[in-house]
Scaffold this active site. Structure first.
Site, short mmCIF file in Angstrom:
data_model
loop_
_atom_site.label_atom_id
_atom_site.label_comp_id
_atom_site.label_asym_id
_atom_site.label_seq_id
_atom_site.Cartn_x
_atom_site.Cartn_y
_atom_site.Cartn_z
N LYS A 57 0.84 -1.21 0.00
CA LYS A 57 0.00 0.00 0.00
C LYS A 57 0.87 1.27 0.00
O LYS A 57 0.62 2.20 -0.76
CB LYS A 57 -0.90 0.04 1.24
N ARG A 136 -8.96 1.46 9.22
CA ARG A 136 -8.69 0.02 9.30
C ARG A 136 -9.53 -0.69 10.35
O ARG A 136 -9.19 -1.82 10.72
CB ARG A 136 -7.21 -0.29 9.41
N ARG A 175 11.83 -5.71 3.95
CA ARG A 175 11.60 -4.26 3.82
C ARG A 175 12.67 -3.46 4.56
O ARG A 175 13.07 -3.79 5.67
CB ARG A 175 10.24 -3.89 4.38
N ARG A 208 11.94 -1.93 10.22
CA ARG A 208 10.91 -1.55 11.19
C ARG A 208 10.79 -2.57 12.31
O ARG A 208 10.89 -3.78 12.06
CB ARG A 208 9.56 -1.40 10.49
N ARG A 219 0.10 -8.87 13.40
CA ARG A 219 -0.49 -7.91 12.45
C ARG A 219 -1.42 -8.61 11.47
O ARG A 219 -2.48 -8.09 11.10
CB ARG A 219 0.62 -7.16 11.71
P1 AP5 Z 1 4.94 -1.48 1.63
O1 AP5 Z 1 4.58 -0.61 0.48
O2 AP5 Z 1 5.74 -0.91 2.74
O3 AP5 Z 1 3.64 -2.24 2.19
P2 AP5 Z 1 2.44 -1.71 3.06
O4 AP5 Z 1 1.21 -2.40 2.59
O5 AP5 Z 1 2.42 -0.22 3.11
O6 AP5 Z 1 2.86 -2.30 4.46
P3 AP5 Z 1 2.83 -1.71 5.91
O7 AP5 Z 1 3.50 -2.74 6.78
O8 AP5 Z 1 3.39 -0.32 5.95
O9 AP5 Z 1 1.33 -1.67 6.20
P4 AP5 Z 1 0.75 -1.68 7.57
O10 AP5 Z 1 -0.65 -1.37 7.21
O11 AP5 Z 1 0.96 -2.86 8.40
O12 AP5 Z 1 1.61 -0.56 8.36
P5 AP5 Z 1 1.29 0.92 8.75
O13 AP5 Z 1 2.55 1.68 8.64
O14 AP5 Z 1 0.08 1.44 8.07
O15 AP5 Z 1 5.71 -2.76 1.01
C1 AP5 Z 1 6.23 -3.79 1.84
C2 AP5 Z 1 7.57 -4.31 1.23
O16 AP5 Z 1 7.30 -4.90 -0.04
C3 AP5 Z 1 8.59 -3.20 0.95
O17 AP5 Z 1 9.88 -3.70 1.22
C4 AP5 Z 1 8.44 -2.91 -0.54
O18 AP5 Z 1 9.65 -2.44 -1.13
C5 AP5 Z 1 8.07 -4.29 -1.06
N1 AP5 Z 1 7.21 -4.19 -2.24
C6 AP5 Z 1 6.16 -3.37 -2.43
N2 AP5 Z 1 5.60 -3.59 -3.64
C7 AP5 Z 1 6.31 -4.62 -4.18
C8 AP5 Z 1 6.22 -5.32 -5.41
N3 AP5 Z 1 5.27 -5.04 -6.31
N4 AP5 Z 1 7.08 -6.34 -5.64
C9 AP5 Z 1 8.04 -6.65 -4.73
N5 AP5 Z 1 8.20 -6.01 -3.55
C10 AP5 Z 1 7.33 -5.01 -3.29
O19 AP5 Z 1 0.87 0.75 10.29
C11 AP5 Z 1 1.81 0.33 11.25
C12 AP5 Z 1 1.14 0.24 12.60
O20 AP5 Z 1 0.62 1.54 12.98
C13 AP5 Z 1 -0.07 -0.69 12.69
O21 AP5 Z 1 0.31 -2.03 12.91
C14 AP5 Z 1 -0.83 -0.06 13.88
O22 AP5 Z 1 -0.23 -0.43 15.09
C15 AP5 Z 1 -0.60 1.44 13.68
N6 AP5 Z 1 -1.66 2.07 12.88
C16 AP5 Z 1 -1.49 2.75 11.72
N7 AP5 Z 1 -2.66 3.20 11.24
C17 AP5 Z 1 -3.60 2.79 12.12
C18 AP5 Z 1 -5.02 2.93 12.16
N8 AP5 Z 1 -5.70 3.57 11.20
N9 AP5 Z 1 -5.67 2.35 13.20
C19 AP5 Z 1 -5.02 1.70 14.18
N10 AP5 Z 1 -3.68 1.53 14.18
C20 AP5 Z 1 -2.98 2.07 13.17
#
Ligand code: AP5
Length: 264
Positions: A57, A136, A175, A208, A219
């Site tokens: 994402k 989410r 990542r 991370r 997660r």
């Molecule tokens: P990446 O693009 O980083 O994936 P992502 O879907 O953004 O993954 P996240 O782990 O950031 O999502 P998340 O929702 O768990 O974390 P968030 O930061 O929102 O890609 C992942 C890897 O794959 C990278 O290495 C990339 O290079 C690689 N890649 C991408 N595309 C590729 C491709 N096509 N081919 C090959 N490789 C590829 O949230 C973190 C924490 O914050 C949560 O766990 C929670 O505790 C808190 N939080 C955040 N928002 C909320 C909310 N709204 N409510 C409650 N808690 C929240």
């Protein structure tokens, strides 16, 4: 970068420090804040990105942000930026949020909503926006719906990225993220030119804390229980667009745009 864009006076969860990068702004434009009036002659996308942790994402939000010039919010980046503050400057709610994050759990809705509510003035970003990681839970989705209805601003679509679990785990465990500009890399899939160094800003890359295997398992479980129900929530509103997240980031971006155009 607009000074004070991050700083919310009297914010009950503590102020979030300014960060010199695009990804963690709340609807932060790539170059300054755009006028709030809507343009009439260009397509404006207001998108929510859904999908399991690690599906890509953030990578797609970055591409959409750069190429559509849309404004980007990552609530995860917002919380990570807040975690860089001195502990003594963090409110009790923010300290609790950091603990939830480390364990791979969701931050409570009330804390997330405080962050979002304080920034609703930016919802009229004239070139559209991309929400990455918010909403989410069903509670967050209902709150966003009410907010947007109140503002009379409709969502264009909710993009649900789909990928098998094995591929997701491989993406997460490789990542690396830039500590300065938050650009995302992968040790094999998308490595930087120089190991450990960001191509964009020469910042240091780090792994991370919540990408450890035990946090990844939590997660994924939380995603299934709390976030996956949003797929049906948005399908029922006719907003859901599913995109298979295999292939290179550019290919997935192209599929995303094709799916959005087909819908339009
Ligand atoms: P990446 O693009 O980083 O994936 P992502 O879907 O953004 O993954 P996240 O782990 O950031 O999502 P998340 O929702 O768990 O974390 P968030 O930061 O929102 O890609 C992942 C890897 O794959 C990278 O290495 C990339 O290079 C690689 N890649 C991408 N595309 C590729 C491709 N096509 N081919 C090959 N490789 C590829 O949230 C973190 C924490 O914050 C949560 O766990 C929670 O505790 C808190 N939080 C955040 N928002 C909320 C909310 N709204 N409510 C409650 N808690 C929240």
């Amino acid at each position: 970068m607009v000074a004070n864009h991050w700083t919310v006076p009297n914010n009950p969860i503590g102020n979030v420090p300014p960060v010199e990068q695009d990804r963690c702004g709340w609807f932060q434009p790539r170059s300054g804040i755009r006028p709030l009036a809507m343009p009439t002659n260009v397509a404006v996308w207001r998108l929510v990105l859904l999908g399991a942790p690690g599906v890509g994402k953030g990578t797609q939000a970055d591409l959409l942000n750069q190429r559509l010039d849309a404004c980007h919010l990552s609530t995860g980046d917002l919380f990570r930026a807040a975690s860089k503050q001195k502990e003594s400057d963090q409110s009790p709610a923010m300290q609790a949020a950091m603990e939830h994050m480390r364990r791979g759990e969701l931050v409570p809705d009330s804390t997330v909503w405080e962050m979002v509510r304080e920034r609703t003035n930016s919802i009229r970003c004239s070139s559209g926006f991309v929400l990455d990681g918010f909403p989410r839970t069903l509670g967050q989705a209902e709150s966003l719906k009410q907010l947007m209805e109140g503002e009379r601003i409709p969502l264009s679509a909710v993009i649900n990225y789909e990928l098998p679990l094995s591929a997701i785990v491989a993406r997460l465990s490789g990542r690396r993220t830039c500590e300065k500009c938050k650009a995302v890399y992968h040790v094999t899939g998308n490595p930087p030119k120089i190991e450990g160094v960001c191509d964009r800003c020469a910042g240091k890359l780090f792994q991370r804390e919540d990408d450890r295997p035990e946090s990844i398992a939590v997660r994924m479980d939380v995603y299934e229980r709390s976030t996956a129900p949003l797929i049906e929530f948005y399908r029922a509103q006719g907003l859901l667009v599913s995109v298979v997240a295999t292939g290179s980031p550019d290919e997935i971006y192209a599929h995303t745009i094709a799916a959005l155009r087909a819908r339009a």
